[in-house]
Motif scaffolding. Structure first.
Motif, PDB file in Angstrom:
ATOM      1  N   VAL A 432      45.430 -35.707 -15.033  1.00  0.00           N
ATOM      2  CA  VAL A 432      46.077 -35.320 -16.288  1.00  0.00           C
ATOM      3  C   VAL A 432      45.924 -36.451 -17.286  1.00  0.00           C
ATOM      4  O   VAL A 432      46.071 -37.633 -16.941  1.00  0.00           O
ATOM      5  N   SER A 433      45.633 -36.093 -18.526  1.00  0.00           N
ATOM      6  CA  SER A 433      45.553 -37.071 -19.608  1.00  0.00           C
ATOM      7  C   SER A 433      45.680 -36.328 -20.925  1.00  0.00           C
ATOM      8  O   SER A 433      45.424 -35.122 -21.002  1.00  0.00           O
ATOM      9  N   ASN A 434      46.091 -37.052 -21.981  1.00  0.00           N
ATOM     10  CA  ASN A 434      46.088 -36.426 -23.301  1.00  0.00           C
ATOM     11  C   ASN A 434      44.738 -36.627 -23.994  1.00  0.00           C
ATOM     12  O   ASN A 434      44.568 -36.235 -25.147  1.00  0.00           O
ATOM     13  N   SER A 435      43.771 -37.212 -23.292  1.00  0.00           N
ATOM     14  CA  SER A 435      42.424 -37.397 -23.817  1.00  0.00           C
ATOM     15  C   SER A 435      41.427 -36.679 -22.908  1.00  0.00           C
ATOM     16  O   SER A 435      41.200 -37.116 -21.778  1.00  0.00           O
ATOM     17  N   ALA A 438      38.614 -39.060 -21.659  1.00  0.00           N
ATOM     18  CA  ALA A 438      39.093 -40.014 -20.653  1.00  0.00           C
ATOM     19  C   ALA A 438      39.338 -39.316 -19.314  1.00  0.00           C
ATOM     20  O   ALA A 438      39.083 -39.885 -18.244  1.00  0.00           O
ATOM     21  N   LEU A 439      39.798 -38.079 -19.381  1.00  0.00           N
ATOM     22  CA  LEU A 439      40.083 -37.317 -18.167  1.00  0.00           C
ATOM     23  C   LEU A 439      38.809 -37.110 -17.346  1.00  0.00           C
ATOM     24  O   LEU A 439      38.776 -37.375 -16.136  1.00  0.00           O
ATOM     25  N   ARG A 440      37.743 -36.648 -17.998  1.00  0.00           N
ATOM     26  CA  ARG A 440      36.479 -36.425 -17.280  1.00  0.00           C
ATOM     27  C   ARG A 440      35.905 -37.736 -16.760  1.00  0.00           C
ATOM     28  O   ARG A 440      35.424 -37.818 -15.628  1.00  0.00           O
ATOM     29  N   SER A 453      40.840 -48.821 -14.107  1.00  0.00           N
ATOM     30  CA  SER A 453      41.230 -49.050 -15.497  1.00  0.00           C
ATOM     31  C   SER A 453      41.851 -47.800 -16.110  1.00  0.00           C
ATOM     32  O   SER A 453      42.755 -47.886 -16.946  1.00  0.00           O
ATOM     33  N   TYR A 454      41.375 -46.610 -15.718  1.00  0.00           N
ATOM     34  CA  TYR A 454      41.950 -45.365 -16.234  1.00  0.00           C
ATOM     35  C   TYR A 454      43.333 -45.103 -15.640  1.00  0.00           C
ATOM     36  O   TYR A 454      44.213 -44.549 -16.305  1.00  0.00           O
TER      37      TYR A 454
END
Length: 627
Positions: A432-435, A438-440, A453-454
């Motif tokens: 889950v991410s709001n980006s 970044a999620l992929r 780092s993510y």
């Protein structure tokens, strides 16, 4: 079967021991489990036939005994009951049982289709499918013909598509109105549907299954596209109502787009009867349209922008309705935080505190989060986040491996499995991410153990993990905190460590430290957890307060007896054990708990009767205190 034929002659020869032995040697399989030939139309697939070498071998054996069969006579399917052979499209399929008896198991249907009743081949291929197959085609062949006639009138192109890609039909037993169908992957061109339904409902199933057959044929021509889809993350399928591999998500979307195309065409044509009204048809259109919109959103999230362009072109080609529905898919606004409605929906899932906190932090943009969920929980999460966010899922499902003295905590998996037949206790990683980007990237990096780092793990702790993981897995069941403790000498006096570096709360399903710190004083970990705590203080204050309390509780650790969480009485030299909790019960931890209190006296932790912690457990046992 009337009159002599090459198949009957071959059947006779196959029952003789020399031929059976020859086949066993050829296929390296016992006769009764042999892969044998079943007809499919090779031309429509434009590629090599499945198991072509075995079909060629069977033809060669026939020729060895003087039976001439054409090169393209067979495709391959499997049965443990006997052989199933068909010598050409539109001609009947025959069975040859182990006794050498030849029977016709198909019936000529409308439009050149072959209709199948129940038989061992179908039972084997369907496996634990959705229902029993009708015994005889003569019970539903007229309903199938009525459905195809309606399809030809309402949507001629879909009718032509069906006849191009489907050659064999069987029917499930069921009451009228129930929609349930399937394609048999091992038998190209064979579908099973509930053909006893009213004509429109028969069409619904036929266009659905024809799309699966079409996709199998098209994907056989596009291995590069298949490779892209297989490497993409899994996404939520509103059609299956669970996370599914990207390739299966495409199958679901195209099949429902074709269903939508049929019902829209029917609304325009207006052929109604006593069992179907315009209101019911419009309801079906709206329901399927909503599923397709959600499916496009989910599929769009799984692939990169570059991959989407190619996939979109393909979807427009194979599913004409795609372009129309795509216009209705609103691109989600770029959000920096979740709405109260989404946060409430996540809270209603009643997930464990860490999983809930991880998701809240991700939606706030604090990190990319990875949580372990069952397939049903993954579906609930996707629905809770919609339409603001779209989660992604690992490409495989997993099962945790029970670790000695770790209770329900596990840092290792016992194996990975495909989504199609997951074990009952399987889980997936939900990301889950709001980006979306970044999620992929995080999911791809996590497959290489490089997503630190993510996931908000400091670089120093990532290096610690990378350098010590193999040793921790070999000697400490993947527990790097135990590895860190095993490398240290027992304390000469009680020492306070920063609470932010306490990972043991995580073992009990609590706390904010979800990685293994590289040291008990790791400054980078302290900074990360302080930032995390500030967000949780604002959004989940009660959870944050409870997490801190867990972080502050003393830990009794023993490599041979396990982990116990206790409470400080007053000061730093007296630990109360009445309310202590063992991560997993053991005799050694039971002895510690029975002592009631541990006090620091004469250079050691001692029970009221003077026994040291080493006496109660072992010399390597430790007590960790936090500030």
């Amino acid at each position: 079967m009337e009159g002599p034929s090459p198949l009957a002659e071959l059947a006779s020869q196959l029952t003789q021991a020399p031929i059976g032995s020859a086949l066993e040697r050829l296929f390296d399989l016992p006769f009764h489990t042999m892969w044998v030939a079943v007809l499919a139309n090779q031309a429509r697939y434009g590629g090599p036939r499945p198991y072509a070498a075995l079909a060629t071998g069977l033809i060669a054996v026939a020729r060895d005994v003087g039976i001439d069969l054409p090169e393209d006579a067979f495709e391959i399917a499997r049965s443990s009951e006997g052989l199933y052979l068909a010598p050409g499209q539109g001609r009947n399929i025959v069975s040859i049982d182990r006794g050498g008896v030849v029977r016709t198991i198909s019936l000529a249907g409308c439009n050149g289709l072959l209709l199948l009743g129940d038989n061992p081949l179908l039972r084997h291929l369907i496996g634990d499918g959705p229902g029993e197959v009708s015994k005889c085609p003569e019970g539903w062949d007229l309903q199938l013909a009525d459905g195809l006639a309606l399809l030809a009138m309402v949507s001629p192109e879909q009718h032509r598509r069906f006849l191009r890609y489907v050659s064999v039909v069987a029917s499930f037993e069921a009451e009228r109105g129930l929609l349930q169908s399937m394609s048999i992957g091992e038998w190209p061109g064979c579908v099973v549907a509930r053909c006893g339904n009213p004509p429109a409902h028969v069409c619904d199933q036929l266009v659905h299954e024809a799309s699966h057959q079409l996709l199998d044929a098209e994907f056989a021509k596009r291995p590069e596209l298949v490779d892209q889809l297989e490497r993409a993350p899994a996404g939520y399928s509103p059609f299956f109502q669970q996370p599914r591999p990207c390739l299966k998500l495409v199958h679901g979307l195209v099949s429902y787009l074709e269903v939508l195309r049929f019902w829209r065409a029917l609304l325009v044509d207006g052929r109604w009867d006593t069992e179907l009204s315009p209101t019911a048809a419009r309801g079906r259109v709206e329901d399927v349209r909503a599923l397709c919109i959600e499916g496009i959103r989910s599929l769009r999230a799984t692939v990169s922008a570059d991959s989407w362009d190619e996939l979109r072109t393909f979807l427009v080609e194979v599913a004409p309705e795609f372009a129309l529905v795509e216009r209705d898919v609103q691109k989600p606004a770029i959000r920096t935080f979740a709405s109260a409605q989404v946060r409430d929906a996540v809270a209603q899932m009643k997930l464990p505190p860490i999983s809930h906190s991880e998701i809240v932090l991700a939606l706030e943009g604090a990190k990319v989060s990875r949580v372990s969920l069952s397939l049903d929980e993954g579906a609930q999460l996707a629905r809770a986040l919609s339409p603001e966010f779209v989660p992604l899922f690992s490409r495989a499902v997993m099962v945790t491996r029970h670790e000695h003295l770790k209770g329900n905590f596990s840092n290792l998996t016992s194996g990975t499995f495909e989504y199609y037949r997951p074990p009952p206790d399987a889980f997936v990683y939900a990301y889950v991410s709001n980006s979306p980007d970044a999620l992929r990237h995080a999911l791809r990096a996590d497959e290489e153990d490089a997503a630190g780092s993510y996931l908000d793990i400091p670089p120093c702790c990532c290096n610690f993990f990378n350098h010590n993981w193999e040793q921790a897995r070999a000697n400490h069941q993947g527990d790097l905190a135990s590895l860190l403790l095993a490398s240290e000498s027992p304390d000469s006096m009680p020492e306070l460590h920063p609470w932010q570096t306490n990972p043991f709360a995580m073992y009990f399903g609590q706390g904010m430290t979800w990685h293994f710190p590289c040291s008990w004083k790791c400054a980078a970990t302290i900074a990360v957890i302080d930032n995390r705590a500030a967000v949780l203080d604002r959004l989940l204050p009660e959870v944050a307060r409870n997490f801190r309390q867990w972080h502050m509780r003393p830990i009794v650790w023993s490599p041979s007896h396990g982990v116990l969480v206790a409470d400080l009485h007053s000061g730093l030299d007296r630990i109360m054990l009445h309310n202590s909790i063992a991560l997993e019960a053991s005799q050694g931890l039971a002895r510690v708990k029975e002592s009631g209190v541990l006090e620091w006296r004469h250079g050691a932790w001692r029970s009221p009767n003077g026994q040291t912690l080493a006496d109660l457990l072992e010399p390597q046992a430790r007590v960790l205190l936090w500030r």
